[in-house]
Structure formats: C-alpha cells, structure tokens
Design an enzyme around this catalytic site. Structure first.
Site, PDB file in Angstrom:
ATOM      1  N   LYS A  93     -73.753   1.396 132.788  1.00  0.00           N
ATOM      2  CA  LYS A  93     -74.584   2.352 132.039  1.00  0.00           C
ATOM      3  C   LYS A  93     -73.817   2.837 130.831  1.00  0.00           C
ATOM      4  CE  LYS A  93     -78.120   4.863 131.284  1.00  0.00           C
ATOM      5  NZ  LYS A  93     -78.098   4.259 129.922  1.00  0.00           N
ATOM      6  N   GLN A 114     -66.602   5.644 129.217  1.00  0.00           N
ATOM      7  CA  GLN A 114     -67.911   5.807 129.856  1.00  0.00           C
ATOM      8  C   GLN A 114     -67.786   5.724 131.378  1.00  0.00           C
ATOM      9  OE1 GLN A 114     -70.756   5.712 127.377  1.00  0.00           O
ATOM     10  NE2 GLN A 114     -71.668   6.895 129.001  1.00  0.00           N
ATOM     11  N   LYS A 117     -66.550   9.068 132.521  1.00  0.00           N
ATOM     12  CA  LYS A 117     -67.570  10.076 132.205  1.00  0.00           C
ATOM     13  C   LYS A 117     -68.715  10.003 133.204  1.00  0.00           C
ATOM     14  CE  LYS A 117     -69.017   9.798 127.949  1.00  0.00           C
ATOM     15  NZ  LYS A 117     -69.786   9.673 126.671  1.00  0.00           N
ATOM     16  N   LYS A 129     -70.731  -0.453 127.801  1.00  0.00           N
ATOM     17  CA  LYS A 129     -71.023  -0.059 126.419  1.00  0.00           C
ATOM     18  C   LYS A 129     -71.291  -1.308 125.618  1.00  0.00           C
ATOM     19  CE  LYS A 129     -71.092   3.743 123.924  1.00  0.00           C
ATOM     20  NZ  LYS A 129     -71.260   5.133 124.353  1.00  0.00           N
ATOM     21  N   GLY A 168     -78.836   4.709 123.623  1.00  0.00           N
ATOM     22  CA  GLY A 168     -78.401   4.818 122.239  1.00  0.00           C
ATOM     23  C   GLY A 168     -76.960   5.287 122.110  1.00  0.00           C
ATOM     24  N   ASP A 169     -76.472   5.202 120.903  1.00  0.00           N
ATOM     25  CA  ASP A 169     -75.180   5.773 120.504  1.00  0.00           C
ATOM     26  C   ASP A 169     -75.274   5.876 118.982  1.00  0.00           C
ATOM     27  OD1 ASP A 169     -72.342   6.311 121.859  1.00  0.00           O
ATOM     28  OD2 ASP A 169     -71.908   5.382 119.945  1.00  0.00           O
ATOM     29  N   THR A 213     -77.110  15.555 124.923  1.00  0.00           N
ATOM     30  CA  THR A 213     -75.668  15.501 124.652  1.00  0.00           C
ATOM     31  C   THR A 213     -75.212  16.791 123.965  1.00  0.00           C
ATOM     32  OG1 THR A 213     -75.938  13.122 124.381  1.00  0.00           O
ATOM     33  CG2 THR A 213     -73.822  14.041 123.734  1.00  0.00           C
ATOM     34  N   ASN A 244     -77.900  13.029 116.078  1.00  0.00           N
ATOM     35  CA  ASN A 244     -78.555  13.590 117.248  1.00  0.00           C
ATOM     36  C   ASN A 244     -77.688  14.617 117.996  1.00  0.00           C
ATOM     37  OD1 ASN A 244     -80.405  13.641 119.455  1.00  0.00           O
ATOM     38  ND2 ASN A 244     -79.025  12.248 120.526  1.00  0.00           N
ATOM     39  N   SER A 383     -79.674  10.564 131.018  1.00  0.00           N
ATOM     40  CA  SER A 383     -80.129   9.178 131.141  1.00  0.00           C
ATOM     41  C   SER A 383     -80.324   8.821 132.621  1.00  0.00           C
ATOM     42  CB  SER A 383     -79.104   8.219 130.534  1.00  0.00           C
ATOM     43  OG  SER A 383     -79.243   8.141 129.137  1.00  0.00           O
TER      44      SER A 383
HETATM   45  N1  GLU Z   1     -73.932   6.901 124.138  1.00  0.00           N
HETATM   46  C1  GLU Z   1     -73.964   8.028 125.009  1.00  0.00           C
HETATM   47  C2  GLU Z   1     -72.586   8.304 125.554  1.00  0.00           C
HETATM   48  O1  GLU Z   1     -71.616   8.083 124.864  1.00  0.00           O
HETATM   49  C3  GLU Z   1     -75.060   7.944 126.058  1.00  0.00           C
HETATM   50  C4  GLU Z   1     -75.031   6.750 126.945  1.00  0.00           C
HETATM   51  C5  GLU Z   1     -76.239   6.650 127.877  1.00  0.00           C
HETATM   52  O2  GLU Z   1     -77.088   7.522 127.896  1.00  0.00           O
HETATM   53  O3  GLU Z   1     -76.275   5.653 128.589  1.00  0.00           O
HETATM   54  O4  GLU Z   1     -72.393   8.800 126.635  1.00  0.00           O
END
Ligand code: GLU
Length: 451
Positions: A93, A114, A117, A129, A168-169, A213, A244, A383
């Site tokens: 994810k 990630q 996190k 990612k 997204g990112d 976020t 965002n 998410s």
């Molecule tokens: N890009 C965001 C992050 O850095 C969200 C990733 C997601 O929702 O999967 O955590």
C-alpha cells in the site's frame, strides 16, 4: 556510522553497497538503523533470521517503459516504477508520485518509509510505492489521460485489491487516480473498487481522504503540543507546500485557532500576516493550477511573494513549522533559524522533509518533532478506511471518517510516546516511531517464516 550500533553497522554497509547511488534510500535506512540499536540491545533475537536485512530489501521491484503521444503527435518516453516493499501486514500500500526527480532510489526510500508508517497506523496494510519521472506540469488533460492509460497497461498486472493498492502522492490527485482506475477496470473487466484509494467520492472514494494527510498531521502536532500543556490557539504557523497536504493542514490549523502566515510552491513562498485566505489559495493552486505569486497578486493587502533562491520560508519566525512539500526541504541551516526564532514544534506533513542534520538540531534543542512516518500517516490510514468501505460496499459520513482519523492519529502519537518511554528516550518521537513500526513488521515477518 558513529551513532549506529556495532551489530547493525555491517547491515547498513551492505545496504549502501548493494544500492549504490541511492542517497535518499540510504538516508531513510540510516535513520531507522540509528533507532534500532536500542531494540537489539534489549531483544537480540531480532538479529536472527536476517530479519533486519530482509526488511531493507524490497520484496519486488518493477521498472517499465511508458510510451505516450503528446498533443503535437510526438512520441514521448517515461520510466515507471513500483516497489513492492513489504507485505507481511497486508497488501502493498502506498502512493504513486509523478515528478521529474523520480528515480528508483527515491521510490525505494518512500516504500521503506511507507512500510513503517503503515505498520504504525495499526491497520492491515503492507508497504509499497511507485511513480514515474513524467512531469505533469503544463500538460493538457488529454496528455495526462493518455499517459495514465499507458502506465496502467503495464502496471495493472501487478495490482489487485489483495495484492497491491496504489493511491496518490506528489503530482497525483483525483484526476490521475480516476484515469488509472478507469484503465485498470477496462483492462481487467473487474469493478475492483479497493484496488485504488484516493478515488473521488462519485465512484467509491472515501469522504475525508483528500483532507486526511493534512488534518492528520495537525491532529498529531496538536497531541505533541498538549504534552507541553499548549495547543494551536493563537500560534503563528508556517506551512511549506501548496498541494493537497499543505492546503488541508492550513484548513485544520485555522480551525484550531492558529494563524498560518506562509506557504510555498516550487517557485517561491508567500507571506500573509493576516492569515492565509484558504479559498483563494485553493482557487489559485488546485483549480487554476497557477504559481503561488498569483495568490499574492490577487490578495493584495500587503501580501509578499518571495521567489525561490531569495530566502527560505523557514526564515520566518513561527511557533509551529509544518513542512508539507517534499524530501530534504528543511535543512540544518533552516532548523537553526527555527530554533533561534523560538519554534515549539515541527510536524512533518511530507515524507522525510527534514534533513538528518535538521532533525539532529531540532532534537538536541528539545523541540517537539513529529517524524513523517508518524505525523503524516493519516493519509494512508484513511486509505485503509477507504478499502474497508469498499470491501463492505459501504459509505461513511465525513464526521464518522474524520472521527476515526482523529482516533488513529491520537493512538499513533501515544504509541510513539510510550515506545520512546519504554526504550529510555522520553519525548523522542523519531525513536518511538521507528521502533514501534519496526517491531510490528518484524514480529509478523518472523511468524511467516523465511520468505
Ligand atoms: N502518498 C501518501 C503517503 O505518503 C498516501 C499513500 C496511500 O494512501 O496509499 O503516505
């Protein structure tokens, strides 16, 4: 290597050797290794089964060609990446980043971060990612759509709601997610809502995902401030970025009574002492997709625009700093200025926005510091809530979703704080986040055997 435990040094050296030329990835691994010394001292069994070596090695890395035709009829080529880092807690994810700076090392650093996190969020999601060096700036809507469709022709075979779930990112918002999801649906002939998150609420998105976020970082930073018996009310706040994350950070800080006096984009920053006019900022950046100087021009009223290279947004005296643009945007020099100006707290809205030197300076000065993998986890956590809603074919209200987000951020904050206490470093959220994230992933990996 000075602050790395002796037993971990060979592991780190090996990561540097076999991932040559990837400084951001080294930086992210180095920071986690700094924290793990205390873990292996207490629990040497984490050194067994090459657990730490395996955590540093992505499970799978996909690199592919993305050909597309621009509006003039020229064939363009970009490079696409998806790094499926760790699936011990759930499907991979993590977001997709569209930015010309993207390369394998950047996607690996993001995928590594990630993983921890997502573990910290307490929800069942692994880490991954992706991205591309495609520059969405100044592209027509048709070009963006054709690019997303070409990317998905290759990527779709690696995705699935139980396999890998992008979002997204930087450079990827609702529009791009829509085109990618649409093409996935067409290629697979499956309406698999949970294969993407960050979808519009018109077709299976979650309420509060766009805000999550920025709202989440604000909740996290508020929880840090509360440990010093204070809050956002009456505080001067500087936010970097104008995407965002930044926009919804500004919104939430304002709702808690703080005044956000500045924000930025890649062309420079604006100072609005009266407090940023959020509706105008959204109009300029999200709707018209213009430069931030346009905000200063339209707002008038003494607002100043400072072009990039003519100073840093972190030169402005503030109580709270919330870097929400990109990696390594807040340097050691900036951190020194913030400390000199009496900053109380720094909450990372972006991924790894503070350089290692900046983090060292802030921590040594006793500033409350919320590392991105904890402070900005609200996006990916929401998410996971979107995936829950998709799996149960349900839709939650904004209030219900935001309430879950607020609870999740509070529990991430508390888990980091308790872990820091347990490992003899009270108030050290970096250590707390790294250790709590690592332990959750490592425990699961151990139970799943050598895979
Ligand atoms: N890009 C965001 C992050 O850095 C969200 C990733 C997601 O929702 O999967 O955590």
């Amino acid at each position: 290597m000075n602050n790395i435990d002796e037993k971990l040094r060979p592991i780190l050296a090996e990561v540097a050797r076999r991932n040559a030329g990837e400084p951001e990835f080294h930086q992210a691994v180095h920071e986690v290794m700094e924290s793990l010394g205390r873990v292996v001292a207490k629990h040497p069994d984490y050194l067994e089964q090459a657990l730490i070596e395996r955590i540093c090695e992505p499970e799978r890395q996909i690199i592919f060609r993305i050909p597309w035709v621009d509006d003039q009829g020229n064939v363009q080529i970009n490079r696409g990446f998806r790094v499926q880092f760790n699936s011990s807690l759930g499907p991979y994810k993590g977001g997709m980043r569209f930015h010309p700076s993207v390369n394998l090392g950047i996607i690996k650093f993001l995928g590594f971060e990630q993983t921890f996190k997502n573990a910290l969020s307490g929800l069942p999601i692994g880490g991954g990612k992706g991205g591309t060096d495609f520059d969405p700036k100044n592209k027509s809507d048709g070009e963006i759509m054709r690019f997303c469709q070409s990317l998905m022709i290759e990527l779709h075979r690696h995705l699935g709601e139980q396999t890998d779930v992008p979002a997204g990112d930087i450079g990827v918002g609702g529009r791009e997610i829509g085109y990618m999801f649409g093409q996935y649906k067409r290629l697979t002939n499956r309406y698999e809502s949970g294969v993407f998150t960050g979808k519009d609420i018109a077709y299976g998105g979650s309420r509060a995902r766009t805000e999550a976020t920025g709202f989440g970082n604000t909740y996290f930073t508020k929880a840090m401030l509360e440990t010093r018996q204070t809050d956002f009310d009456g505080k001067r706040v500087v936010v970097s970025g104008a995407g965002n994350v930044a926009i919804h950070t500004i919104e939430k800080v304002q709702s808690f009574g703080g005044t956000v006096i500045a924000c930025s984009d890649s062309s420079g920053y604006i100072i609005d002492e009266a407090g940023i006019d959020l509706a105008l900022l959204q109009e300029v950046k999200s709707v018209r997709r213009e430069r931030i100087s346009e905000y200063a021009r339209l707002r008038g009223n003494g607002v100043r625009f400072v072009p990039v290279g003519k100073g840093s947004v972190w030169d402005l005296p503030c109580d709270v700093a919330m870097p929400s643009a990109t990696q390594n945007e807040l340097t050691g020099k900036d951190a020194k200025t913030l400390v000199k100006n009496g900053v109380l707290a720094v909450g990372e809205g972006a991924n790894m926005p503070c350089t290692p030197e900046a983090i060292r300076i802030l921590r040594e000065a006793g500033i409350l510091f919320g590392p991105g993998k904890a402070a900005n986890a609200g996006g990916v956590a929401t998410s996971a809530l979107e995936m829950q809603q998709n799996a149960s074919r349900d839709r939650w209200s904004f209030e219900q979703t935001e309430q879950r987000l607020a609870q999740i951020m509070k529990s991430i904050h508390d888990r980091c704080a308790e872990t820091a206490d347990e490992y003899g470093a009270p108030g050290d959220y970096v250590l707390g986040a790294n250790i709590a994230g690592f332990v959750r992933v490592a425990k699961a990996m151990r139970m799943l055997g050598v895979i």
